[in-house]
Design a protein around this motif. Structure first.
Motif, PDB file in Angstrom:
ATOM      1  N   ARG B 146      20.948  60.777  50.388  1.00 47.44           N
ATOM      2  CA  ARG B 146      22.397  60.951  50.565  1.00 47.44           C
ATOM      3  C   ARG B 146      23.121  60.902  49.226  1.00 47.44           C
ATOM      4  NH1 ARG B 146      26.222  57.519  54.612  1.00 47.44           N
ATOM      5  NH2 ARG B 146      25.539  55.771  53.358  1.00 47.44           N
ATOM      6  N   ASP B 147      22.724  59.974  48.393  1.00 48.13           N
ATOM      7  CA  ASP B 147      23.369  59.850  47.082  1.00 48.13           C
ATOM      8  C   ASP B 147      23.117  61.095  46.231  1.00 48.13           C
ATOM      9  OD1 ASP B 147      24.222  57.391  47.882  1.00 48.13           O
ATOM     10  OD2 ASP B 147      22.814  56.261  46.641  1.00 48.13           O
ATOM     11  N   MET B 148      21.917  61.610  46.300  1.00 50.02           N
ATOM     12  CA  MET B 148      21.599  62.807  45.507  1.00 50.02           C
ATOM     13  C   MET B 148      22.414  64.003  45.991  1.00 50.02           C
ATOM     14  SD  MET B 148      17.451  62.361  45.129  1.00 50.02           S
ATOM     15  CE  MET B 148      17.214  63.743  43.992  1.00 50.02           C
ATOM     16  N   ILE B 149      22.543  64.110  47.295  1.00 49.39           N
ATOM     17  CA  ILE B 149      23.343  65.204  47.854  1.00 49.39           C
ATOM     18  C   ILE B 149      24.802  65.036  47.455  1.00 49.39           C
ATOM     19  CG2 ILE B 149      24.225  66.166  50.022  1.00 49.39           C
ATOM     20  CD1 ILE B 149      21.409  65.467  51.228  1.00 49.39           C
ATOM     21  N   ALA B 150      25.313  63.843  47.675  1.00 53.88           N
ATOM     22  CA  ALA B 150      26.730  63.579  47.374  1.00 53.88           C
ATOM     23  C   ALA B 150      27.016  63.724  45.884  1.00 53.88           C
ATOM     24  CB  ALA B 150      27.110  62.186  47.867  1.00 53.88           C
TER      25      ALA B 150
END
Lengths: 375, 375, 375, 375
Positions: B146-150
């Motif tokens: 999620r962090d990488m996407i965000a």
């Protein structure tokens, strides 16, 4: 190579990458298989006499012509092999069929199903042998999968998931090409066609589809400094119903970053399952509920001489076929069909079928409704 | 363990497998995390006093009761933890909320969205902290994804494919259970809920769905020597539209022979991609187009102290968390939320959302039309 | 938790990472297993009273002391658990044994085999139950592998390859620590010990070894601004002869860039083979020559309730144990051994054996000759 | 194929599986590469005129002979290609060199190093171009690995592990063959030679070895109803020292049940690592410490046009080369060397080197001592 076999004289139209691949394939098929014919690279046609002559020299054809019609008219030629752009397939194939030639045509048979239908009907009426190039199906591991399914090793087949994803269109700066042509272009036509072909190859006829089609990159450079609107899909999906009662799905994408050849499937039956990825296409993973408790698991079967025709390429298992070897198998199967050894493995009617499925998925996506595709 | 921390006194309703798992989780959360409260296993309720007393002894609760209402009424108890059968969730949760308790409820919040809505609204009105157990989301590798996407590491997100497939219902001789109840049962509700939760966790809100639902095994033993018709789905699929503009699909199956925990996803962005499988949930595979030409490929990132809170469990990378550790993280995050350290990670409103999505997919499948699920 | 079980009162010496891991392990073992004792965290010792008191508070011990000898002297304590630095193991363990305590000691038993021997002999003479922490061996998949080998599923075992490689010493700027101490340090002692333990766990006694030991980074920062010469190995290898007639090899490295937990093995028998990697330690890959021709392959067995004691942690297969769960199994097995339910799973004599093997490999490398290690 | 290129006329001795593979390879090399010569399959020799004539017909040679010496004597022939049994390699090669022919010889150059040395010296003295078939080295992913190592992408290379394991001798009922001949047979000679070749290809010269050799199946059917004692190794291992300072090991086995093509290696450097398995030889796994924290991992690089000469076979990545394609590359590189375009890629001196290494490992195993193999 001097043999007593009858000759099969090939006339190739088109000398791009696919033309070269076909020539490799004919040569490899001839060396690897004990074919019923001796293949002769008779003539090649390109847009001009000069280009054709150069191609003949490079590819090993005896004659060359700047006019493809002269090949069709040449009574010495047995097979017309069409690797010209998609838009020419119909005209060339119909002319060749009319001249009584066998016709080998790169996929897609034609961008539009109506054209493909005309070609298939002409072929059927004439009795010539035809072939459309769906080489993934020529992998011995796909034959193994089909045989295992048909032989009941998985029990009753319940569900299927197929994918064909690559990433060659991921860059929005990649130019508009014939692949983006509203008449027959798109990821579904280019790649989903393979996913659909594999689905029917393994599980038999699809009878209904519900489609989903998405254009992600809505314009591309037009080559003249501007951008041209793209209407075709970059990603498509479909729910599937098979005549057997199984259900499934396929997905096609040409913007799947990182994926170079994700032609994958998963088949789940009442007693077993199969997993396959073209990324490692010399393997098939098999789960059998018949294995003892505590010892069950997906089994990585490596291609070997048990999986014909692998053994013709290599006597030992695990050495692996390459992509071009699949093309050789495709051609060998076609040549055998010309000799009447078995039915056409993937003739024009099969090519038409795929175009119809592609078209039905696209139409279903547009209509947001299920569409019958039974035959 | 003597501490100066305020106590958080837990009343557990239900002592089956999930009850035991929650107790493990509370104990592990307390040992692994520096929680803002000292957890006290205060009371446990089961169907009879005797069963409850036995559970208290085995699980380490100080008190026991054959009446869950006595726990709700006990002013000493801070949190009611509901692991009773789904059909009781609503009544228990509403009573607990009315009594001002924080409520932790196993999934699904309630079989029917209307009930789930009532529960979510009651929780919102009261201000208590709630949690529904979606423990796959507690995996550090999902937080990383999620962090990488965000953070834009994948560029603009274009497509998504999520799956949750297991095989525990593959046998047609497996009996009819509450999981087959037309009101709220089925593979979509049981497993698809996880696939939908993960999809929104990673990519944000889904706004439209097109569903496909299939009953494969249409009757099951009724426990009385006969068979009972099954109406719920064994396999479901959905096309998805996200608010972000991304599109995708999910699939749920509980008859996927050989699959024990295929909670998988693939995310494709304009500059990178992520692959994940719960079968190897301490790994995340990352493709970055920013890697140099000829050196690109999916990178197998192994969970380690760089991926909080892994480091609280183990100081060295690659040692791996287990499934129960995910439950400990889930509980720790909830306890922190009770202390106001951060918002509820997956409260009743989130649980409702999942029920609504499940319901929308099922309805869409029935109607064969797209349904809006924007919020 | 009130039970009728007799108490087993634990005195822990050392409160670093391993001390904390042990406390987690005792708590988890108690919750997951139906142990023959109720575990009581009785006392903890650290270097000062203050540190010990703080540790007691954090870890949940009732009492604390700055003097480990007071724990050994306390008649209430049943088990002394030693997680202090290696150099103290001998003195502490001998004192505890002399006081009639059961002793649980982190690996290595002692840096030098002579010391380990003295400890093992004292334990044997006294009759107390001892344990050395070799938790990889507690994985249900290793038990499965051992059972499959012993049960003849692989036929006659012919060859073995074991590895334990990590990369925590890859940086030449990482400082000199006790792990680099010429008396007992090095990759072979730290990691090769695990590879050797697993080899004997699976195939039975090793009888001869030929070693190879290499120092790659020959000095490390001494913490005072200079560098200190390193004499211990960074990479070691050994050829092995087993009493069974099988042969094999192991390798240990702490400079294997990218490897976080490569505790792997391959076992080849006359009828089957096993592959295992700790990187995916909930899987065991099994090849059986008994599978039908064309269907053979390595089968990925996922851990599940068929593989005890997995089922105590989770009722469904494929959910996966974590590293800390292995520690809980290790402790449960020890506690059961204290109750006489089965022999010590890995007592001081086993710990001594590993030290002797490590020492023999190192000596063999130095002498460049085979060394007998039969027992 | 009519070209203006000078002809390279090949005389093949031996028409078994390897002979056929070479013919495929010449044909494929000619089609795929723009070679400096036009290959002509001039003559083939077999044991009798009849066999030779049949082979000529099947394989496409213009002439045939029952006497290999007539090919050596034929002034029209440029290259003698030896795929006859190992025992004949020396005599044939020396005769061909004496006649001024280029010589392409299947591995091993000769069973005994002394013979191989005589052949290498004769080749060096005469100035003809020679080649020994080590086709694994022709994989573009191995060239990539070597380039990455040489270019410093892994930092200083510290350790290496190489394996070549198959299972074609696992059955004790498999008959005694020339591969079991005490003069030059065994797993080390047959497969370990590949492991040693790859090790030096990647890391440069080995300077010392310590060997281990084991005969597991000590007799085999002699074809006359009895059994014949086997003296050669079924499994061999070696510790290695490289001139660069790196250390490593190799293992060879032909009784590794389940392994069909485990030609694998792992290379660990101070800043990165590479993993490779011939079982998936279109992939190379690369770990770089330069990747950001929390994003590090082994990256699966798939073969593609970035990795020459892959692009000559296929324009798109991920399509995969097959085993026979590696043979085509091997032959193309040899033909280019004959034209002086680059040095011999793997000439007789390289073939000799491998025989010397094999011999040194075997001798070291017998003596149980390290042996220098520096050159």
């Amino acid at each position: 190579m001097a043999t007593n076999k009858p000759k099969l004289r090939v006339g190739l139209i088109g000398t791009g990458f696919m033309g070269k691949t076909h020539v490799f394939g004919f040569a490899a098929a001839q060396r690897v298989f004990d074919l019923p014919f001796e293949i002769e690279l008779h003539s090649v046609a390109d847009r001009t006499d000069e280009l054709a002559a150069e191609a003949a020299r490079l590819l090993g054809f005896a004659r060359a012509s700047g006019d493809w019609r002269s090949l069709v008219a040449d009574p010495e030629i047995d097979v017309i092999d069409i690797t010209a752009p998609n838009a020419f397939h119909k005209e060339m194939a119909l002319a060749a069929i009319a001249a009584g030639k066998h016709v080998y045509c790169e996929k897609p048979l034609a961008p539009l199903p109506a054209d493909a239908r005309e070609m298939a009907e002409a072929a059927a009426a004439s009795g010539v042998r035809t072939q459309v190039g769906f080489n993934y199906l020529c992998n011995p591991m796909l034959a193994l999968a089909r045989d295992m399914i048909a032989g009941g090793e998985l029990g009753e087949i319940r569900s299927y998931r197929g994918i064909h994803a690559e990433d060659y269109m991921v860059d929005a700066a990649a130019p508009f090409t014939f692949r983006h042509d509203p008449a027959g272009g798109g990821a579904l036509a280019d790649l989903g066609s393979h996913a659909l072909a594999t689905a029917e190859f393994l599980l038999g006829p699809i009878v209904r589809v519900m489609g989903d089609a998405v254009t992600v990159i809505d314009s591309r450079p037009d080559g003249k400094g501007g951008r041209r609107a793209v209407e075709v899909d970059d990603v498509s999906r479909a729910f599937l119903r098979f005549a057997s009662g199984a259900t499934g799905s396929i997905e096609a994408s040409w913007i799947a970053t990182g994926r170079k050849m994700q032609h994958d499937f998963e088949v789940y039956g009442s007693k077993g399952a199969l997993l396959f990825s073209q990324e490692r296409f010399n393997e098939l993973h098999f789960y059998s509920s018949a294995d003892p408790a505590g010892r069950q698991g997906f089994r990585r079967i490596e291609a070997g001489p048990d999986h014909a025709p692998y053994g013709l390429f290599c006597v030992a298992p695990g050495h692996q076929l390459g992509f071009n070897d699949l093309k050789a198998i495709e051609i060998a199967r076609y040549v055998e069909a010309i000799a009447g050894m078995h039915p056409e493995p993937f003739g024009f009617s099969a090519g038409l079928r795929i175009q119809e499925l592609v078209s039905a998925v696209a139409k279903s996506a547009l209509q947001a409704s299920w569409i019958d595709v039974g035959r």
